[in-house]
Design an enzyme around this catalytic site. Structure first.
Site, mmCIF file in Angstrom:
data_model
loop_
_atom_site.group_PDB
_atom_site.id
_atom_site.type_symbol
_atom_site.label_atom_id
_atom_site.label_comp_id
_atom_site.label_asym_id
_atom_site.label_seq_id
_atom_site.Cartn_x
_atom_site.Cartn_y
_atom_site.Cartn_z
ATOM 1 N N LYS A 166 0.711 -1.171 0.092
ATOM 2 C CA LYS A 166 0.141 -0.020 -0.007
ATOM 3 C C LYS A 166 0.741 1.272 -0.169
ATOM 4 O O LYS A 166 2.008 1.214 0.732
ATOM 5 C CB LYS A 166 -0.782 0.015 1.345
ATOM 6 C CG LYS A 166 -1.904 -0.958 1.455
ATOM 7 C CD LYS A 166 -2.910 -0.934 2.740
ATOM 8 C CE LYS A 166 -3.761 -1.669 2.657
ATOM 9 N NZ LYS A 166 -4.767 -1.553 3.856
ATOM 10 N N HIS A 216 -14.779 -4.285 5.193
ATOM 11 C CA HIS A 216 -14.191 -2.996 5.474
ATOM 12 C C HIS A 216 -15.126 -2.170 6.146
ATOM 13 O O HIS A 216 -16.278 -1.432 5.881
ATOM 14 C CB HIS A 216 -13.980 -2.480 4.087
ATOM 15 C CG HIS A 216 -13.109 -1.238 4.035
ATOM 16 N ND1 HIS A 216 -12.014 -1.000 3.381
ATOM 17 C CD2 HIS A 216 -13.041 -0.033 4.726
ATOM 18 C CE1 HIS A 216 -11.447 0.433 3.443
ATOM 19 N NE2 HIS A 216 -12.213 0.831 4.278
ATOM 20 N N LYS A 245 -14.182 1.820 -3.502
ATOM 21 C CA LYS A 245 -15.361 1.518 -2.752
ATOM 22 C C LYS A 245 -16.535 1.716 -4.067
ATOM 23 O O LYS A 245 -16.372 2.664 -4.783
ATOM 24 C CB LYS A 245 -15.649 2.213 -1.719
ATOM 25 C CG LYS A 245 -14.835 1.966 -0.523
ATOM 26 C CD LYS A 245 -14.740 3.159 0.367
ATOM 27 C CE LYS A 245 -13.538 2.885 1.630
ATOM 28 N NZ LYS A 245 -13.453 4.218 2.353
ATOM 29 N N GLU A 283 -10.494 3.752 9.689
ATOM 30 C CA GLU A 283 -10.776 2.523 8.846
ATOM 31 C C GLU A 283 -10.135 1.034 9.410
ATOM 32 O O GLU A 283 -8.994 1.183 9.781
ATOM 33 C CB GLU A 283 -10.175 2.650 7.264
ATOM 34 C CG GLU A 283 -10.569 3.897 6.784
ATOM 35 C CD GLU A 283 -10.865 3.876 5.387
ATOM 36 O OE1 GLU A 283 -10.697 2.924 4.536
ATOM 37 O OE2 GLU A 283 -11.144 4.959 4.677
ATOM 38 N N ASN A 298 -8.390 8.634 7.543
ATOM 39 C CA ASN A 298 -8.517 9.589 6.723
ATOM 40 C C ASN A 298 -8.902 10.756 7.211
ATOM 41 O O ASN A 298 -10.047 10.991 8.030
ATOM 42 C CB ASN A 298 -9.685 9.121 5.645
ATOM 43 C CG ASN A 298 -9.481 7.957 4.839
ATOM 44 O OD1 ASN A 298 -10.443 6.979 4.822
ATOM 45 N ND2 ASN A 298 -8.351 8.148 4.070
ATOM 46 N N ARG A 300 -10.085 13.913 6.433
ATOM 47 C CA ARG A 300 -10.881 14.426 5.893
ATOM 48 C C ARG A 300 -12.329 13.975 5.757
ATOM 49 O O ARG A 300 -12.677 13.063 6.234
ATOM 50 C CB ARG A 300 -10.346 14.472 4.459
ATOM 51 C CG ARG A 300 -10.239 12.942 3.888
ATOM 52 C CD ARG A 300 -9.751 12.972 2.407
ATOM 53 N NE ARG A 300 -9.565 11.476 1.911
ATOM 54 C CZ ARG A 300 -10.633 10.497 1.763
ATOM 55 N NH1 ARG A 300 -11.578 11.035 1.886
ATOM 56 N NH2 ARG A 300 -9.846 9.623 1.352
#
Length: 377
Positions: A166, A216, A245, A283, A298, A300
């Protein structure tokens, strides 16, 4: 936060994004009485967000690198237009600590967390180390600074295939590769680095053990500068294609009230200890035994925020604006009530004949359903 936190009022918001994202932010900003400024590249001079705004400023050529990713051009546009706040939206510079810092140095209110928080949590490797230190369970992996090919292969072998590569600096599935065995590792590493460099300007990657058939699950959180923090429940984003997604729902059919409370408490504890301000999402991967592992944060607003709005009745952009102006959160965990069930579907332009690869072109027909919420540009 030490000492009294001060208010940072603003009246005109520059939205450092385009399309559906800009329109979504504009809607709430206008309802709350703020003036809005749009930015556009040469490719977007006739876009809907440009037509709908109070004023618009050109920030460069069609390529995002020469426009929407150009920090200097965006800060200059804010100055020229007299904007005193900047909302980054999601994507582009939304999780760029350098951008948040440039706004701060220019005397602009950045509608998001501090540059320090973005830097701490925006890098997957650093975020995992911080969360690990806070006792949050993390996916086993490697997030070291030695990025040499031989070291990466040795670490992948130690973790055990299959592994995920990643991008350390970003999300959205870019710079992400699932590798089944050692033979395929070198090519996957090269391609992940190249994509990470192109998308985020940083080729660094991390490795994680690939969890079999996980869900997830992400937890939406908000914090203010007075130490208040809440979670707004979870979203299930398990239906994906190429790590992008496609369908998101809230609440998750796999999360019990007990599990929600447990994961929510961990998420709130984490952002409280970071002194985190604004909207954020933690997440997690949830395995078939009910064990969950932190993946990333994230820093944001997210594309899928409407499903949370639908079941809580809250306007997440409004919360962002109020917190950024220095108002207290005004919500306790007990105030957050969940009602009903919401599903968001992303409509992607794809070529069905070629493995549904992303494809652009002219849209011949588009009919808006009247009964459901549609975010479009």
């Amino acid at each position: 936060m030490s000492g009294p936190a001060k208010a940072t009022p603003f009246r005109k918001i520059l939205i450092a994004n385009r399309g559906e994202i800009a329109l979504r932010i504009m809607r709430t900003a206008r309802r709350l009485g703020y003036a809005v400024v749009a930015v556009y590249s040469d490719a977007d001079r006739d876009a809907l967000h440009v037509r709908e705004t109070d004023e618009a400023v050109r920030i460069g050529e069609a390529l995002p690198a020469h426009s929407y990713l150009d920090i200097g051009a965006i800060v200059a546009a804010a100055r020229t237009s007299g904007a005193d706040a900047v909302h980054p939206g999601y994507g582009f510079l939304a999780e760029n600590a350098e951008f948040a810092n440039a706004c701060r140095e220019a005397g602009l209110v950045f509608i998001g967390p501090s540059p320090e928080s973005i830097k701490a949590m925006g890098n997957k490797a650093g975020a995992k180390a911080i969360m690990h230190g806070l006792g949050v369970p993390c996916v086993p992996g490697y997030q070291g600074t030695d990025q040499g090919d031989a070291v990466m292969l040795a670490e992948a072998t130690r973790i055990g295939f299959p592994v995920m590569i990643k991008a350390a600096a970003g999300g959205g599935g870019r710079g992400m590769r699932l590798v089944g065995d050692a033979a395929a590792f070198a090519n996957a590493l090269r391609s992940a680095r190249s994509e990470a460099q192109g998308a985020f300007g940083d080729a660094a990657v991390i490795l994680e053990r690939a969890i079999a058939d996980p869900r997830h699950i992400e937890i939406q959180v908000f914090g203010d500068r007075y130490g208040n923090a809440v979670h707004l429940g979870e979203r299930d984003c398990s239906v994906q294609r190429r790590h992008q997604k496609l369908i998101e729902e809230a609440p998750s059919p796999a999360v019990t009230p007990e599990l929600r409370a447990r994961m929510g408490a961990i998420a709130v504890g984490a952002i409280r200890s970071l002194g985190y301000e604004g909207a954020g999402t933690l997440e997690f991967l949830l395995d078939c035994n009910g064990e969950y592992y932190f993946m990333e944060m994230n820093t944001r607003l997210q594309v899928e925020h409407p499903v949370t709005e639908a079941i809580t009745g809250l306007d997440l952009v409004e919360l962002q604006l109020r917190i950024a102006s220095g108002e207290p959160l005004g919500l306790t965990q007990e105030d957050v009530a969940f009602s009903g069930h919401a599903i968001e579907v992303r409509l992607c332009s794809e070529d069905a004949a070629h493995d549904f690869m992303p494809q652009s072109g002219r849209m011949a027909r588009w009919e808006m359903p009247g009964e459901i919420r549609v975010e479009h540009a």
